[in-house]
Design a protein around this motif. Sequence first.
Motif, PDB file in Angstrom:
ATOM      1  N   PRO A 198      41.457  39.954  52.098  1.00 42.28           N
ATOM      2  CA  PRO A 198      42.312  39.179  51.177  1.00 42.28           C
ATOM      3  C   PRO A 198      41.701  39.019  49.788  1.00 42.28           C
ATOM      4  CG  PRO A 198      42.168  38.092  53.311  1.00 42.28           C
ATOM      5  CD  PRO A 198      41.133  39.175  53.319  1.00 42.28           C
ATOM      6  N   VAL A 199      40.386  38.796  49.735  1.00 44.41           N
ATOM      7  CA  VAL A 199      39.721  38.624  48.443  1.00 44.41           C
ATOM      8  C   VAL A 199      39.668  39.946  47.690  1.00 44.41           C
ATOM      9  CG1 VAL A 199      37.536  38.039  47.334  1.00 44.41           C
ATOM     10  CG2 VAL A 199      38.392  36.638  49.219  1.00 44.41           C
ATOM     11  N   PHE A 200      39.340  41.033  48.382  1.00 43.01           N
ATOM     12  CA  PHE A 200      39.306  42.338  47.728  1.00 43.01           C
ATOM     13  C   PHE A 200      40.674  42.695  47.149  1.00 43.01           C
ATOM     14  CE2 PHE A 200      35.643  43.836  50.692  1.00 43.01           C
ATOM     15  CZ  PHE A 200      34.738  43.187  49.890  1.00 43.01           C
ATOM     16  N   TYR A 201      41.728  42.375  47.899  1.00 40.81           N
ATOM     17  CA  TYR A 201      43.080  42.671  47.411  1.00 40.81           C
ATOM     18  C   TYR A 201      43.363  41.895  46.132  1.00 40.81           C
ATOM     19  CZ  TYR A 201      48.159  42.587  47.078  1.00 40.81           C
ATOM     20  OH  TYR A 201      49.448  42.676  46.627  1.00 40.81           O
ATOM     21  N   ARG A 202      43.018  40.621  46.116  1.00 41.32           N
ATOM     22  CA  ARG A 202      43.265  39.811  44.921  1.00 41.32           C
ATOM     23  C   ARG A 202      42.443  40.302  43.738  1.00 41.32           C
ATOM     24  NH1 ARG A 202      42.034  33.892  46.333  1.00 41.32           N
ATOM     25  NH2 ARG A 202      42.709  33.621  44.157  1.00 41.32           N
ATOM     26  N   LEU A 203      41.204  40.698  44.006  1.00 32.10           N
ATOM     27  CA  LEU A 203      40.367  41.225  42.927  1.00 32.10           C
ATOM     28  C   LEU A 203      40.933  42.526  42.375  1.00 32.10           C
ATOM     29  CD1 LEU A 203      36.790  40.559  44.373  1.00 32.10           C
ATOM     30  CD2 LEU A 203      37.848  39.412  42.437  1.00 32.10           C
ATOM     31  N   SER A 204      41.366  43.424  43.263  1.00 37.21           N
ATOM     32  CA  SER A 204      41.922  44.706  42.806  1.00 37.21           C
ATOM     33  C   SER A 204      43.209  44.492  42.029  1.00 37.21           C
ATOM     34  CB  SER A 204      42.174  45.621  44.003  1.00 37.21           C
ATOM     35  OG  SER A 204      43.170  45.095  44.856  1.00 37.21           O
ATOM     36  N   ARG A 205      44.022  43.530  42.442  1.00 36.17           N
ATOM     37  CA  ARG A 205      45.266  43.247  41.733  1.00 36.17           C
ATOM     38  C   ARG A 205      44.984  42.734  40.322  1.00 36.17           C
ATOM     39  NH1 ARG A 205      48.900  38.798  44.481  1.00 36.17           N
ATOM     40  NH2 ARG A 205      47.115  37.565  43.748  1.00 36.17           N
ATOM     41  N   CYS A 206      43.930  41.939  40.189  1.00 38.22           N
ATOM     42  CA  CYS A 206      43.582  41.434  38.863  1.00 38.22           C
ATOM     43  C   CYS A 206      43.006  42.530  37.979  1.00 38.22           C
ATOM     44  CB  CYS A 206      42.583  40.290  38.995  1.00 38.22           C
ATOM     45  SG  CYS A 206      43.330  38.745  39.539  1.00 38.22           S
ATOM     46  N   VAL A 207      42.238  43.433  38.578  1.00 37.40           N
ATOM     47  CA  VAL A 207      41.669  44.537  37.800  1.00 37.40           C
ATOM     48  C   VAL A 207      42.769  45.435  37.257  1.00 37.40           C
ATOM     49  CG1 VAL A 207      40.288  46.639  37.953  1.00 37.40           C
ATOM     50  CG2 VAL A 207      39.454  44.524  38.973  1.00 37.40           C
ATOM     51  N   SER A 208      43.787  45.697  38.083  1.00 40.53           N
ATOM     52  CA  SER A 208      44.850  46.615  37.679  1.00 40.53           C
ATOM     53  C   SER A 208      45.895  45.960  36.785  1.00 40.53           C
ATOM     54  CB  SER A 208      45.556  47.188  38.921  1.00 40.53           C
ATOM     55  OG  SER A 208      46.124  46.141  39.703  1.00 40.53           O
ATOM     56  N   GLY A 209      46.206  44.679  37.042  1.00 40.27           N
ATOM     57  CA  GLY A 209      47.281  44.042  36.286  1.00 40.27           C
ATOM     58  C   GLY A 209      46.872  42.858  35.451  1.00 40.27           C
TER      59      GLY A 209
END
Length: 261
Positions: free
Chosen positions: A204-215
Amino acid sequence: MGFSMGMGIQWDPPTSRGTFLHPEIYREPGILSGYRPPRSSVSQCLLSIFHMNNETLNVWTHLGPAGYLLWLLVSHLRALGADPGAGPFLLYLGTCALYPLASGAAHALGALGGAGRHRAYCCDYGALSLYGLGSVLAYSAYSFPPEWLGSTFHHFYLPVAVINSALSTGLSCYSRFLDAERPCLSKASRTLAFVYPYIFDSIPVFYRLSRCVSGGCSEGSLPLHSRHSVCALLTFLSFTSRLPERLAPGSFDLVGENSGE
C-alpha cells in the motif's frame, strides 16, 4: 587473564586477536577480534554487555530505543487508551518496542552454546515478524489508498500477512541449522525470510509513493514513508554486503558486528 566480576563468575575481556578459538558460526566476515568466549553462560553473557566487545554497541543501541519506545507506548496508552481508533497505532507501537528489546536480548545472549544461542535469535526473528504484523495493522487502518478500501486485496491483506509472518519466522529459524555446513544457503534463506514479508506488507505504501512520483501529491505522511523505505534499503544492503567491515577487516571490530541476524 580473566578477572572476577562477582559471584565467582570469570569473564575474559577480548583484549587481543586470537585470544579464543571460535567455531566458525561465532565469527563474522571482516570481524577479527573482540569476540566473547563461545558457549558462555547466561550470567557471563549478560555481564559482558557492560564491557567493550563487538556486541556491546549492538546491544545498547537496541535496548536504548526499546526503553524510549516503551515509555512512548505507556504515554500514548494513557492519552489514547479510550479511543477505539487508536488501537492499531498502539499495537504497532507495542511491536516497535518489542522488536529492539528482543533483538538486544538476542545479541546479549549470542555467545551462548548452540541451542541457547539459536533459541535467542529465533525469539528475535519472531519479534521481527510481529513488528511486521504491527506495520500491517497500521497500514491497513491508516495508510491504505482510498480506492483500495473494501477491495479483495484489503480483505485478504491481514490474513496473508499473518501467514507470511509464520512462514518467515519458520524459515529464518530453520536457516540457522544451515549456518555451519551451507552458509550461503543459510544467508539466502534468511534474507528471503526478511525481505519478502517487508515487500508484501509495504505494497500500500509503495503504491502511494509511486502514484505521487508519477502524478504529484501533497500527502504529509509520504516523506516519512520515503525515509523509512530508504532506511530499509540501506539495512538490506548492509546485511547482505557486510560493509564496511569487509573493506577493512579488523578496523570495525567494535562497531561493525551484527552476528546472528
